[in-house]
Scaffold this motif. Structure first.
Motif, PDB file in Angstrom:
ATOM      1  N   MET A  19       0.925  -1.319   0.016  1.00  0.00           N
ATOM      2  CA  MET A  19      -0.322   0.030   0.565  1.00  0.00           C
ATOM      3  C   MET A  19       1.493   1.144  -0.028  1.00  0.00           C
ATOM      4  O   MET A  19       0.241   2.167  -1.172  1.00  0.00           O
ATOM      5  N   GLU A  49      -5.935   2.289  -2.611  1.00  0.00           N
ATOM      6  CA  GLU A  49      -4.473   1.140  -2.550  1.00  0.00           C
ATOM      7  C   GLU A  49      -5.419   0.239  -1.938  1.00  0.00           C
ATOM      8  O   GLU A  49      -5.211  -1.185  -1.560  1.00  0.00           O
ATOM      9  N   GLY A  73      -1.687   0.939  -9.627  1.00  0.00           N
ATOM     10  CA  GLY A  73      -2.320   0.599  -7.891  1.00  0.00           C
ATOM     11  C   GLY A  73      -2.347  -1.115  -7.977  1.00  0.00           C
ATOM     12  O   GLY A  73      -1.881  -1.782  -6.777  1.00  0.00           O
TER      13      GLY A  73
END
Lengths: 348, 339
Positions: A19, A49, A73
């Motif tokens: 993250m 995230e 991501g």
């Protein structure tokens, strides 16, 4: 065994690391895009995230994902190398697609990443196709299609989910509801309150979870994965989340105000998860800072790597496009190969 | 003028248990229709009460106001909407001061949120949630009529309501004191995170305390009820400690979540008086209320205490029966000879 799982302390640390890596990667990409070093467009995943990382924490390493235009991501969550990603953003030869795809087209089939995608709602058909191949070959994987709230009303998304449901394919559809389809609020695009309610149309389960909580996303996708592997077909998991940046970098965002953004930031997925780990005694504030510094250095290195990497050779403009080059393209390719040297210039 | 409050929780009945178990889905269109039925029911008495509805962003309140019967005065409560449980609590706090009865559309979670703020105002709780032990699956129209009977005094509130218990939880863990309240049950699950809130794996249930028990009280109440039922208005509660059925002398087959039955080993069952705590020493668990995981605790002593401070729940059948006895549902026309 998954790459990382929230079941273990080590796995939780890895989830936090990913993250943080996504946030650092995208903040940095935003800066270099603003400086004009990154060509094309970038759509940043900052704020979302927990969705990509939570979903991928529930997957096995050889499971497939199909991404969106906001794909950095998903790539990092699935374990792609930030160096090769950054090189791709910079349009360099060393990037995942030899610099020919850029931000919106990062793919690495070996990692199970079937591709980011410039077309809204193009991920689910890829996921359904991958799930069909899994089913056909009797493999033990699942395919996850990510899509945004805006994509939920796209025709091809309906076709993809309908077929996956009708054929009980091992697919999971993760709707990242970040409240806006470009600049249009979700309420002005859809007549249902929860986008997971659309699951009723396919006679499959649909659930809505807190997309700012990595543990909630992971748990829901884990259950959906089990269902898919049991031969019961796909599930729609809607994750309620928020993007802190504009739809694209440079978006003036007249459709929302700073107060709204600040309110969502109170639910920041990284703060929430790191605080949870600190509360559990698994992480100290110092270790968190070290982790941040480490990741900052890693992304800095990725940028240097991307800056130093060569541009793809113009003579190879038509390479990597087709599994087998069609004859009608071949003549353009030979022309490019013939002209290649003259267009070279400084390839840094 | 008498007044009835209506709280319809748009978020009830929409959690992950429809994926992990067989929980039914109650969409907001269904809730609108139930709310419409409640208003229709409220108009059944001769002098219907005024109605105040909790506002929401799902169109339930708007729809209720626009579709209300002509002879009913309906308004939205003036309050900010956060789209969270805080809305329910805020509306309930208003109704504590201003309503003679309240109708709640939701599940155990919604009813609990209302109960925490509503004080002694009688509550008609209509099941539109997932894990429904406290609310009853009564038709909305009947619920509305019952609320009208109680609010207008046609039914004596004391005679047609029962006081439900509640269970207060206090956990002292490494990060200090944490608190939680359940209505029917509070339960400990051997899982690290709140996550999606649902109890996904029955073998993770470690124990807890219930304020009522019956095999049909989905969740920990069902486990306790398989051993010995405890009526909702009975005194005190029951503490349970659970384990793998292979490792215990006695086990029960219980309904642990909607669509989910399991054989659960019971190591200990203790009858508790009001205000008598049961304590559990735990290492890394989540404490839940009424079937929803709520509170992460690490290395803690968890104290669970049944108290007599739950909501006053209206028995809809009894309320309407009392209304009949009071003659509130009969309108006398002019005598034939007077026409």
């Amino acid at each position: 065994m998954a790459d990382y799982t929230l079941e273990t302390e080590e796995g939780r640390r890895e989830a936090l690391r990913r993250m943080l890596t996504i946030r650092e990667f995208d903040s940095t990409a935003g800066d270099y895009f603003a400086d004009g070093e990154i060509p094309g467009f970038v759509h940043l995943y900052i704020g979302e995230e927990a969705v990509g990382v939570g979903a991928c924490a529930a997957l096995e390493p050889d499971d497939y994902i199909a991404s969106t235009h906001r794909g950095h991501g998903h790539c990092i969550a699935k374990g792609l190398d930030p160096k090769l990603m950054m090189a791709e953003l910079f349009g360099k030869q060393d990037g995942y697609c030899n610099g020919k795809g850029g931000s919106m087209h990062i793919a690495d089939v070996d990692s199970g990443m079937l591709g980011a995608n410039g077309i809204v709602g193009a991920g689910p058909p890829l996921a359904t196709g991958a799930a069909l191949s899994i089913d056909y070959d009797d493999r033990e994987q699942v395919a996850v299609g990510f899509l945004g709230d805006g994509a939920v009303a796209q025709g091809q998304v309906h076709e993809a989910i309908n077929l996956a449901a009708t054929w009980d394919l091992p697919a999971v559809f993760v709707v990242e509801n970040n409240r806006y389809g470009e600049g249009t609020p979700v309420e002005e695009q859809h007549n249902v309150d929860d986008l997971s309610d659309t699951a009723g149309a396919y006679d499959i389960p649909g659930v809505t979870v807190d997309g700012m909580d990595v543990t909630a996303v992971a748990e829901a996708v884990e259950e959906a994965r089990k269902r898919a592997r049991d031969g019961d077909g796909p599930t729609i998991v809607e994750a309620e989340t928020y993007r802190y940046r504009g739809h694209y970098e440079g978006d003036e965002q007249p459709y929302r105000d700073e107060d709204e953004i600040e309110k969502w930031k109170e639910q920041d997925p990284i703060d929430r998860f790191s605080e949870l780990l600190v509360d559990r005694g698994e992480l100290t504030e110092e270790e968190l800072k070290e982790l941040r510094d480490e990741i900052e250095a890693e992304i800095e290195e990725a940028v240097e790597y991307a800056q130093d990497a060569p541009l793809p050779d113009p003579s190879e403009a038509y390479e990597d496009m087709f599994a087998e080059m069609p004859p009608e393209i071949e003549r353009f390719a030979s022309q490019a190969r013939a002209d290649g040297g003259s267009l070279g210039g400084d390839r840094r | 003028m008498t007044r009835v409050g209506l709280i319809a929780n748009p978020a009830a009945g929409r959690d992950i248990r429809r994926l992990t178990g067989g929980a039914s889905v109650v969409d907001n269109y269904a809730k609108r229709r139930v709310a419409e039925c409640v208003l229709e029911g409220l108009a059944v008495v001769t002098e219907p009460p005024d109605v105040a509805v909790m506002p929401d962003r799902s169109g339930i309140a708007d729809h209720a106001v626009s579709e209300a019967p002509d002879d009913l005065a309906v308004e939205r409560v003036e309050m900010t909407v956060e789209e969270s449980a805080a809305d329910t609590r805020r509306a309930a706090a208003r109704f504590r001061e201003s309503a003679d009865a309240v109708v709640v559309l939701g599940g155990d979670g919604t009813t609990r949120d209302v109960a925490l703020e509503i004080g002694d105002v009688p509550l008609v709780s209509v099941s539109t949630g997932t894990n429904n032990v406290v609310p009853t699956p009564v038709d909305g129209t009947v619920a509305g009529a019952a609320a009208a009977a109680v609010a207008t005094g046609a039914a004596d509130a004391d005679a047609v309501t029962d006081r439900h218990g509640r269970i207060d939880v206090r956990a002292d863990d490494v990060n200090g004191e944490k608190r939680l309240t359940g209505l029917a049950a509070v339960e400990i699950t051997d899982r690290s995170f709140v996550g999606t809130r649902a109890v996904i794996d029955p073998s993770e249930l470690v124990g807890g305390v219930v304020s009522r028990a019956h095999p049909s009280d989905i969740g920990l109440g069902s486990v306790a009820g398989c051993l010995e039922p405890l009526a909702p208005d009975a005194l005190g509660g029951v503490a349970l400690r659970l384990d793998d059925p292979e490792a215990t002398a006695r086990s029960v087959s219980a309904i642990v979540a909607p669509g989910m039955t399991a054989t659960i080993g019971v190591t200990e069952r203790d009858r508790l008086e009001w205000d008598e705590p049961a304590t559990f020493d735990v290492s890394d668990v989540v404490v839940g209320a009424d079937g929803e995981r709520e509170l992460e605790v690490v290395d803690a002593t968890v104290e669970m205490t049944p108290t007599a401070d739950g909501p006053r729940l209206v028995d809809a059948d009894a309320a309407l029966g009392a209304a009949v006895e009071a003659g509130a549902l009969v309108r006398e026309g002019p005598l034939l000879e007077e026409r």
